[in-house]
Write a protein that holds these residues in place. Structure first.
Motif, PDB file in Angstrom:
ATOM      1  N   LEU A  19      40.291 -81.726 -36.737  1.00  0.00           N
ATOM      2  CA  LEU A  19      39.368 -81.058 -35.815  1.00  0.00           C
ATOM      3  C   LEU A  19      38.458 -82.024 -35.073  1.00  0.00           C
ATOM      4  O   LEU A  19      38.055 -81.757 -33.937  1.00  0.00           O
ATOM      5  N   VAL A  80      38.866 -66.275 -32.874  1.00  0.00           N
ATOM      6  CA  VAL A  80      39.681 -66.799 -33.968  1.00  0.00           C
ATOM      7  C   VAL A  80      40.693 -65.756 -34.413  1.00  0.00           C
ATOM      8  O   VAL A  80      41.821 -66.077 -34.807  1.00  0.00           O
ATOM      9  N   ILE A 101      34.014 -76.347 -29.924  1.00  0.00           N
ATOM     10  CA  ILE A 101      35.435 -76.630 -29.767  1.00  0.00           C
ATOM     11  C   ILE A 101      36.051 -75.525 -28.917  1.00  0.00           C
ATOM     12  O   ILE A 101      35.686 -74.352 -29.046  1.00  0.00           O
ATOM     13  N   ASP A 105      42.194 -74.995 -28.777  1.00  0.00           N
ATOM     14  CA  ASP A 105      42.334 -76.132 -29.696  1.00  0.00           C
ATOM     15  C   ASP A 105      42.162 -75.688 -31.147  1.00  0.00           C
ATOM     16  O   ASP A 105      42.945 -76.080 -32.024  1.00  0.00           O
ATOM     17  N   LEU A 106      41.134 -74.874 -31.418  1.00  0.00           N
ATOM     18  CA  LEU A 106      40.916 -74.433 -32.791  1.00  0.00           C
ATOM     19  C   LEU A 106      42.047 -73.535 -33.263  1.00  0.00           C
ATOM     20  O   LEU A 106      42.538 -73.678 -34.390  1.00  0.00           O
ATOM     21  N   ARG A 107      42.501 -72.634 -32.429  1.00  0.00           N
ATOM     22  CA  ARG A 107      43.570 -71.725 -32.839  1.00  0.00           C
ATOM     23  C   ARG A 107      44.870 -72.483 -33.095  1.00  0.00           C
ATOM     24  O   ARG A 107      45.609 -72.158 -34.029  1.00  0.00           O
TER      25      ARG A 107
END
Length: 251
Positions: A19, A80, A101, A105-107
């Protein structure tokens, strides 16, 4: 800078490194809107310092808080879960900063690495408990109990006795008149639990304030305590001097 967000600190070093390249430090001023009613959610905010309020509203009744977010969690839960449109507003009640973020990108990382997804899911569960308990508290408990609960939870999230929050902001959060906040704070001050200051409130006796609140505080605090049973790690990100200057200006 050492990462303060407990959810990120709960990730194993290898997971955090996935991350870290996408995390951007951002300053968050008081009343900054992190997400808004029915608007797309573009970023997830892992709160490092400060307290954000999740608000619901009707045109007749105005806004009221259903949950608070601090360094124990993140803002942007619906994104999310794969839903881009925000169901509520998220407003900074206590200024601070966060690691931001982009949602894609996070998913993408959460989809590829189940341990990251599990950590996010564990927070979502705790937030749902807080939502439910706050609803009960607002319907059944006195303003003194509700205000004490909010101040105790905020102090836990700030890890500080001084909470830089105004009477006006507390009236929005709890959905009551400002005069009611002022009266109730004066009552709590007489018990020795807190001291009112200009633009802030100091929790000078945590135990005394706990005696004035309801069981909801312990139920919520206990649920968040389960998030970090596996321990915390010391993760770091590059220091941002400009960010820290901006944060100091927020208070």
């Amino acid at each position: 800078m050492r990462v303060q967000n407990r959810l990120l600190a709960g990730l194993a070093p290898a997971s955090f490194e996935r991350l870290r390249p996408f995390l951007q430090p951002v300053a968050l001023k008081r009343r900054a809107i992190l997400q808004d009613y029915h608007h797309p959610i573009e970023h997830i905010y892992f709160i490092e310092r400060g307290v954000a309020s999740l608000l619901v509203r009707t045109q007749r009744d105005g806004p009221v808080e259903i949950a608070m977010v601090g360094r124990l969690g993140f803002v942007g839960v619906t994104a999310v879960l794969g839903i881009q449109r925000s169901p509520n507003r998220c407003l900074m009640a206590v200024p601070g900063y966060a690691l931001r973020i982009a949602v894609p990108d996070l998913r993408r990382i959460a989809h590829r690495y189940p341990d990251v997804q599990r950590q996010l899911n564990s927070y979502i569960h705790a937030l749902l408990v807080q939502n439910a308990q706050t609803t009960l508290c607002s319907a059944r408990h006195s303003l003194q109990e509700r205000l004490s609960r909010w101040l105790l939870l905020a102090a836990d999230r700030l890890d500080d006795r001084v909470i830089p929050v105004t009477h006006d902001m507390l009236s929005v959060i709890l959905g009551v008149r400002r005069a009611s906040i002022t009266t109730t704070l004066a009552e709590l001050e007489q018990t020795g639990g807190l001291v009112k200051q200009r633009g802030s409130i100091e929790v000078c006796d945590h135990a005394a304030l706990e005696r004035r609140t309801c069981e909801c505080y312990q139920i919520i605090a206990s649920e968040y305590g389960h998030l970090h049973r596996s321990g915390l790690h010391e993760h770091r990100i590059p220091a941002a001097t400009d960010l820290m200057r901006s944060c100091l200006c927020c208070f």
